[in-house]
Design an enzyme around this catalytic site. Sequence first.
Site, PDB file in Angstrom:
ATOM      1  N   LYS A 175      55.321 -20.571  11.994  1.00  0.00           N
ATOM      2  CA  LYS A 175      54.916 -21.980  12.040  1.00  0.00           C
ATOM      3  C   LYS A 175      54.014 -22.256  10.845  1.00  0.00           C
ATOM      4  CE  LYS A 175      51.676 -24.482  13.385  1.00  0.00           C
ATOM      5  NZ  LYS A 175      51.675 -25.517  12.356  1.00  0.00           N
ATOM      6  N   GLU A 251      43.503 -13.448   9.392  1.00  0.00           N
ATOM      7  CA  GLU A 251      42.947 -13.691   8.047  1.00  0.00           C
ATOM      8  C   GLU A 251      42.231 -15.030   8.136  1.00  0.00           C
ATOM      9  OE1 GLU A 251      43.024 -11.778   5.398  1.00  0.00           O
ATOM     10  OE2 GLU A 251      44.431 -10.248   6.046  1.00  0.00           O
ATOM     11  N   CYS A 285      40.328 -19.452   0.606  1.00  0.00           N
ATOM     12  CA  CYS A 285      39.444 -18.729   1.526  1.00  0.00           C
ATOM     13  C   CYS A 285      38.498 -17.807   0.769  1.00  0.00           C
ATOM     14  CB  CYS A 285      40.283 -17.928   2.509  1.00  0.00           C
ATOM     15  SG  CYS A 285      41.481 -16.886   1.674  1.00  0.00           S
ATOM     16  N   GLU A 380      31.823 -22.969   4.908  1.00  0.00           N
ATOM     17  CA  GLU A 380      32.811 -23.101   3.839  1.00  0.00           C
ATOM     18  C   GLU A 380      32.912 -24.584   3.441  1.00  0.00           C
ATOM     19  OE1 GLU A 380      36.465 -21.921   5.645  1.00  0.00           O
ATOM     20  OE2 GLU A 380      37.112 -20.767   3.937  1.00  0.00           O
TER      21      GLU A 380
HETATM   22  P1  NAP Z   1      43.581 -24.213  10.462  1.00  0.00           P
HETATM   23  O1  NAP Z   1      43.205 -25.574  10.871  1.00  0.00           O
HETATM   24  O2  NAP Z   1      43.057 -23.071  11.241  1.00  0.00           O
HETATM   25  O3  NAP Z   1      45.181 -24.197  10.437  1.00  0.00           O
HETATM   26  C1  NAP Z   1      45.918 -23.062  10.078  1.00  0.00           C
HETATM   27  C2  NAP Z   1      47.220 -23.058  10.835  1.00  0.00           C
HETATM   28  O4  NAP Z   1      46.942 -23.024  12.227  1.00  0.00           O
HETATM   29  C3  NAP Z   1      48.078 -24.294  10.603  1.00  0.00           C
HETATM   30  O5  NAP Z   1      49.426 -23.915  10.659  1.00  0.00           O
HETATM   31  C4  NAP Z   1      47.725 -25.154  11.792  1.00  0.00           C
HETATM   32  O6  NAP Z   1      48.743 -26.064  12.155  1.00  0.00           O
HETATM   33  C5  NAP Z   1      47.588 -24.110  12.872  1.00  0.00           C
HETATM   34  N1  NAP Z   1      46.788 -24.516  14.028  1.00  0.00           N
HETATM   35  C6  NAP Z   1      45.840 -25.478  14.101  1.00  0.00           C
HETATM   36  N2  NAP Z   1      45.332 -25.513  15.356  1.00  0.00           N
HETATM   37  C7  NAP Z   1      45.970 -24.550  16.062  1.00  0.00           C
HETATM   38  C8  NAP Z   1      45.879 -24.075  17.417  1.00  0.00           C
HETATM   39  N3  NAP Z   1      45.035 -24.588  18.295  1.00  0.00           N
HETATM   40  N4  NAP Z   1      46.692 -23.053  17.775  1.00  0.00           N
HETATM   41  C9  NAP Z   1      47.542 -22.508  16.906  1.00  0.00           C
HETATM   42  N5  NAP Z   1      47.678 -22.910  15.626  1.00  0.00           N
HETATM   43  C10 NAP Z   1      46.881 -23.913  15.221  1.00  0.00           C
HETATM   44  O7  NAP Z   1      43.166 -23.907   8.968  1.00  0.00           O
HETATM   45  P2  NAP Z   1      43.495 -24.778   7.671  1.00  0.00           P
HETATM   46  O8  NAP Z   1      42.528 -25.883   7.617  1.00  0.00           O
HETATM   47  O9  NAP Z   1      44.936 -25.095   7.586  1.00  0.00           O
HETATM   48  O10 NAP Z   1      43.237 -23.703   6.521  1.00  0.00           O
HETATM   49  C11 NAP Z   1      42.006 -23.490   5.980  1.00  0.00           C
HETATM   50  C12 NAP Z   1      41.306 -22.296   6.600  1.00  0.00           C
HETATM   51  O11 NAP Z   1      42.116 -21.140   6.422  1.00  0.00           O
HETATM   52  C13 NAP Z   1      40.019 -21.982   5.904  1.00  0.00           C
HETATM   53  O12 NAP Z   1      39.033 -21.627   6.832  1.00  0.00           O
HETATM   54  C14 NAP Z   1      40.357 -20.803   5.005  1.00  0.00           C
HETATM   55  O13 NAP Z   1      39.268 -20.006   4.655  1.00  0.00           O
HETATM   56  C15 NAP Z   1      41.348 -20.088   5.855  1.00  0.00           C
HETATM   57  N6  NAP Z   1      42.206 -19.211   5.052  1.00  0.00           N
HETATM   58  C16 NAP Z   1      42.044 -17.864   5.163  1.00  0.00           C
HETATM   59  C17 NAP Z   1      42.804 -17.014   4.377  1.00  0.00           C
HETATM   60  C18 NAP Z   1      42.623 -15.521   4.468  1.00  0.00           C
HETATM   61  O14 NAP Z   1      43.483 -14.807   3.968  1.00  0.00           O
HETATM   62  N7  NAP Z   1      41.576 -15.016   5.083  1.00  0.00           N
HETATM   63  C19 NAP Z   1      43.735 -17.532   3.481  1.00  0.00           C
HETATM   64  C20 NAP Z   1      43.881 -18.916   3.393  1.00  0.00           C
HETATM   65  C21 NAP Z   1      43.104 -19.740   4.202  1.00  0.00           C
HETATM   66  P3  NAP Z   1      48.669 -27.609  11.712  1.00  0.00           P
HETATM   67  O15 NAP Z   1      48.578 -27.624  10.251  1.00  0.00           O
HETATM   68  O16 NAP Z   1      49.945 -28.141  12.194  1.00  0.00           O
HETATM   69  O17 NAP Z   1      47.471 -28.160  12.406  1.00  0.00           O
END
Ligand code: NAP
Length: 476
Positions: A175, A251, A285, A380
């Site tokens: 997804k 991650e 990230c 962040e």
């Molecule tokens: P996010 O809100 O956690 O979303 C990530 C993914 O999870 C998206 O596909 C999102 O879908 C989905 N999602 C949201 N709510 C969910 C739930 N309740 N249950 C299951 N899936 C759910 O994060 P983001 O804003 O897209 O990304 C930024 C974050 O990712 C930052 O904190 C960044 O540091 C972190 N990140 C970490 C890494 C690493 O390797 N450590 C790499 C890149 C990013 P929808 O988009 O459809 O809501």
Amino acid sequence: MNSTLFIEKAYIDGKFVHSEKTFPVINPATLLPLGHVPDLTVKDCQTAINAAENAWKQWQKTTIGERTTLVRKIFELINEYKTELAEIMTKECGKPLTESLVEVDYANSYMEWYAEEGKRTYGETIPALKEGTRLLTIKQGVGVVAAITPWNFPLAMITRKIAPALVAGCTVILKPASQTPFSAIALARLTEIAGLPKGVLNIITSTDSNGIGNELASNPAIRKISFTGSTKVGSILMQQAAGTIKRVSMELGGNAPFIVFDDADIDEAVKGAIAGKFRNAGQTCVAVNRFYVQRSIYQEFAQKLSAEVSKLRVGNGMENNIQVGPLINVKGLDKVKQHVADAVEKGAKIAFGGNPIKDLFFEPTILTDVSHDALIAKEETFGPVCALFPFETEEEAIRLANDTPFGLAAYFYSTNIYRCQRVSEQIESGMVGINTGMVSNASAPFGGVKQSGLGREGSSHGLSEYLEVKYLCFGT
Ligand code: NAP
């Protein structure tokens, strides 16, 4: 969009599928819809899980030679379609085209690396302590895998998971983030061209991230969930996965420190700061969030960094010579504005920038003398803002760097080898850049400690995440 890879459908059991309900994907640089994709339901997700479970029966029996050859073929196709993939990426997530081209290469490096490393999933022979037994281990794929990925690296966060999963003999339900589904769908098309059997990779597009996430984390047919995204969502998924004792890889978010000691090469540190901060407009990230600079070089570093930051051109990433694109959405922009306003209210000075430009664009910004109580010191920011804090001693710098519940990436600059060894061992993070602002590559383990995650991606460690060790005890 004029590309054979731009497909407004999801992908289940080897077919590109429609649905009655769709949702728009917005180009953050123009705020115009780029296209629409199916808004799938939990029931559709269950269909995909069944497809992956069925496909696994055959896929797990294929030889490692067959699987690595297929992954290698996908690698070659990604190379062939590199420009189309990069254009889709820039239009859905806003990063400059030059950066998208780099991301396609980076994403593809995982396909190439695992197409090789898959051949080395060796087991062991174990000397028996007593007569009468022969002991050995073999490694087998964990089974059906669910992957959930974020928008900030629309392709690389996917290949880091599916390349090792596929070579390990797992099937996948992915997804992607709802802001950036088109890169994932384009990849599905390339796997189809490569001849990946139906059901081995399935792509679910949906705005029901809670419902789909819960299904993927709790359905007993799924043996492992690999998530990249925020710590908040990672924690929810871990709780949901606990009921079926799934393997998890997480991650999660970071809050990277960047320390510049007084014995550093300041010009190199400035270069590293630009690389570590402004990629994807600060929305990575591993982006530097807190710059700790030793007092005696603080002014010089701030001036040199301001001079370089003033050269960055902000705009639509499809135009030439753009280094900084838009924030992904209004929520992202509001967070950046809030962090800057809060820091200024708590005494920070604006050395450069500080303002929104228009729509989702924000000026590259440098804040100096930021309070340790400011939000930007704790959370962040995910935007193009550098927060500078002075420090006096090495011990203080390490204490400040570690004063966070996160521990993904950290960076520091020093020319003293003894200090480099000391500091790198004391920093609490999964990855440390020493005299560099870029750490990630396919052959190295990527991942965090503390609330930044569990497990590693990339390298042989990233392959182990998709393998079970089975112990075989032969009586004689
Ligand atoms: P996010 O809100 O956690 O979303 C990530 C993914 O999870 C998206 O596909 C999102 O879908 C989905 N999602 C949201 N709510 C969910 C739930 N309740 N249950 C299951 N899936 C759910 O994060 P983001 O804003 O897209 O990304 C930024 C974050 O990712 C930052 O904190 C960044 O540091 C972190 N990140 C970490 C890494 C690493 O390797 N450590 C790499 C890149 C990013 P929808 O988009 O459809 O809501």
